[in-house]
Design an enzyme around this catalytic site. Structure first.
Site, short mmCIF file in Angstrom:
data_model
loop_
_atom_site.label_atom_id
_atom_site.label_comp_id
_atom_site.label_asym_id
_atom_site.label_seq_id
_atom_site.Cartn_x
_atom_site.Cartn_y
_atom_site.Cartn_z
N ASN A 7 0.87 -1.18 0.00
CA ASN A 7 0.00 0.00 0.00
C ASN A 7 0.91 1.23 0.00
O ASN A 7 1.47 1.59 1.02
CB ASN A 7 -0.89 -0.04 1.25
CG ASN A 7 -1.86 1.14 1.32
OD1 ASN A 7 -1.85 2.00 0.43
ND2 ASN A 7 -2.65 1.18 2.36
N ARG A 93 -2.79 -2.40 -3.11
CA ARG A 93 -4.02 -1.68 -2.80
C ARG A 93 -4.04 -0.42 -3.65
O ARG A 93 -3.11 0.40 -3.59
CB ARG A 93 -4.04 -1.29 -1.32
CG ARG A 93 -5.29 -0.52 -0.97
CD ARG A 93 -5.18 0.08 0.40
NE ARG A 93 -6.42 0.74 0.77
CZ ARG A 93 -6.48 1.90 1.41
NH1 ARG A 93 -5.38 2.54 1.74
NH2 ARG A 93 -7.64 2.42 1.71
N HIS A 182 -13.00 2.11 1.34
CA HIS A 182 -12.88 1.10 2.41
C HIS A 182 -13.51 -0.23 1.99
O HIS A 182 -13.94 -1.02 2.83
CB HIS A 182 -13.57 1.56 3.72
CG HIS A 182 -12.90 2.69 4.41
ND1 HIS A 182 -13.59 3.66 5.10
CD2 HIS A 182 -11.59 3.00 4.56
CE1 HIS A 182 -12.76 4.53 5.61
NE2 HIS A 182 -11.53 4.15 5.30
N ARG A 243 -11.45 14.94 8.45
CA ARG A 243 -12.36 15.30 7.35
C ARG A 243 -13.74 15.61 7.91
O ARG A 243 -14.22 14.96 8.84
CB ARG A 243 -12.50 14.14 6.35
CG ARG A 243 -11.22 13.78 5.67
CD ARG A 243 -11.48 12.73 4.59
NE ARG A 243 -10.23 12.04 4.28
CZ ARG A 243 -10.08 10.72 4.27
NH1 ARG A 243 -11.11 9.92 4.49
NH2 ARG A 243 -8.92 10.19 4.01
N GLU A 386 -7.87 -5.80 6.12
CA GLU A 386 -7.88 -5.43 4.70
C GLU A 386 -6.76 -6.13 3.94
O GLU A 386 -6.93 -6.51 2.78
CB GLU A 386 -7.74 -3.91 4.55
CG GLU A 386 -8.95 -3.17 5.09
CD GLU A 386 -8.72 -1.66 5.21
OE1 GLU A 386 -8.93 -0.98 4.20
OE2 GLU A 386 -8.35 -1.19 6.30
#
Ligand code: AMP
Length: 409
Positions: A7, A93, A182, A243, A386
């Protein structure tokens, strides 16, 4: 059968090495601050007794290519991957797959060019993801490499869920729509929830709550995503670490007109200076919880807004799904914060959501059922994985390529 998951961020590389014959994680790590004098690698190594220990290494790493070489050197030294050429595959990813990538794909030049084409939709993520792909292919051209997109799991959303009420031409010409993110986490916990409830994934209806520094909710119907809170970008939806999540679009124009902010300044503010941090100065939920317990009003307000927004999405997705078997908490906050889980579920008995506070307070970082008694709606805590989800997709995609039999769905 070893697989490495990568990633790549703008100044970091996160990696994990699995033995996929047993689906066991052999080691993982994070190389940070690439390009600075202070770059460092935090490597987690599996011990023979099943525990992990962490090793911190400081090494000047000037760019991502050097980063990959350093990681492979460390992996060889730690004896988790003697020779990267022996890898069964590498899974990358990739954040944005747009409308073209509805599942994991074996990487070739056309896939790389599509990842590049999607940069305008994910300017913060896709460039680094693509750089990782280019470097890994350059280093190990004979190892099959697979792109696993964060958006793919949500490709099953129906048009009424993914369209915005904007001029249709914006969708056709600029691909403005909800994509969701996600996906690997929502997909992983949905499968685990079905297993925990002893039902086939195809009959699972669930609301999955990925609550980390980034946060999103998904409505899962028959094991598939039918709606999710993040939109064209990861900015929409829940209150997150930094955020804002949902906001009246007119706030942007107001700030540009009245506060003299540029479009870039507004975007940076909404992504990096808002959310929990914007309200109370911290985006660490542990710190926010302890500040609130000491009477800090802004910290309490940040937690209240976070849980209230979450509660609204749970209600909305109950309406979307009609029947819900389970709500699932995952991500750093969802897996570990009994306080947030409890505050979120308060007052939801009308939906059949009633928490057992004892089970809730004992559930941290492990799979658990925390609803009261035999309530119809199960409340589950499921640590996400993940990397393992990406590793599974990587193996299935490579096998499909080699044998011609289609991968699992
Ligand atoms: P993630 O992005 O999934 O790593 O999650 C990061 C978030 O999880 C941060 O807000 C952390 O403060 C939060 N977190 C991690 N552990 C705990 C904990 N024990 N209690 C509350 N929040 C936690």
């Amino acid at each position: 059968m070893k697989v490495t998951i990568v990633n790549c961020g703008s100044s970091s590389i996160k990696y994990a090495v699995f033995d996929m014959s047993t689906r066991e994680l052999l080691g993982s790590g994070l190389l940070e601050k690439i390009g600075s004098d202070d770059s460092r690698l935090r490597h987690r190594r599996l011990n023979p007794n099943g525990s992990f220990d962490e090793i911190l290494m400081h090494e000047k790493v000037s760019n991502h290519a050097e980063g990959f070489e350093f990681i492979f050197k460390v992996a060889a030294k730690m004896r988790i991957l003697e020779d990267p050429h022996e890898l069964f595959g590498i899974g990358h990813r990739v954040v944005h797959g747009g409308e073209v990538n509805h599942g994991p794909v074996l990487i070739d030049l056309s896939v790389m060019s599509k990842i590049g084409d999607l940069i305008p939709l994910a300017p913060l993520h896709n460039p680094a993801n693509l750089k990782g792909v280019e470097i890994a292919l350059n280093l190990l051209p004979e190892v099959p490499q697979v792109a696993v997109f964060d958006t793919s799991f949500h490709a099953t959303m129906p048009p009424h869920a993914f369209h915005y009420a904007l001029p249709y031409s914006l969708y056709k010409e600029h691909h403005v729509r909800r994509y969701g993110f996600h996906g690997n986490s929502h997909s992983y916990v949905a499968k685990r929830a079905a297993a925990m409830l002893g039902k086939p994934l195809e009959s699972l209806n669930a609301v999955t709550l990925h609550l980390g520094n980034g946060a999103s909710v998904a409505a899962i119907q028959g094991g598939k995503s039918v709606d999710t809170s993040m939109g064209m970008t990861p900015l929409e939806g829940l209150v997150m670490g930094t955020r804002s999540g949902d906001l009246d679009p007119a706030v942007h124009f107001f700030l540009m007109r009245e506060a003299g902010m540029s479009a870039d300044e507004v975007e940076t503010m909404l992504n990096s200076q808002s959310g929990l941090k914007g309200i109370c100065g911290s985006n660490d939920m542990r710190e926010i919880g302890s500040l609130a317990a000491k009477g800090d009003q802004k910290a309490q307000l940040a937690m209240d807004i976070f849980c209230y927004r979450l509660k609204k999405y749970i209600g909305a997705y109950f309406a979307v799904l009609g029947r819900v078997d389970a709500i699932v908490f995952t991500g750093g906050i969802g897996e570990n914060s009994a306080l947030i889980r409890s505050a979120t579920c308060q007052g939801l008995s009308g939906l059949g959501i009633v928490m057992d506070e004892n089970s809730n307070s004992g559930a941290s970082g492990k799979e658990a059922e925390i609803q009261e008694g035999q309530n119809v709606v199960k409340i589950l805590v499921i640590p996400t994985n993940e990397e393992l989800e990406i590793a599974d997709h990587t193996v299935e995609t490579i096998k499909w390529f080699k044998t011609g039999s289609p991968p699992f769905k």
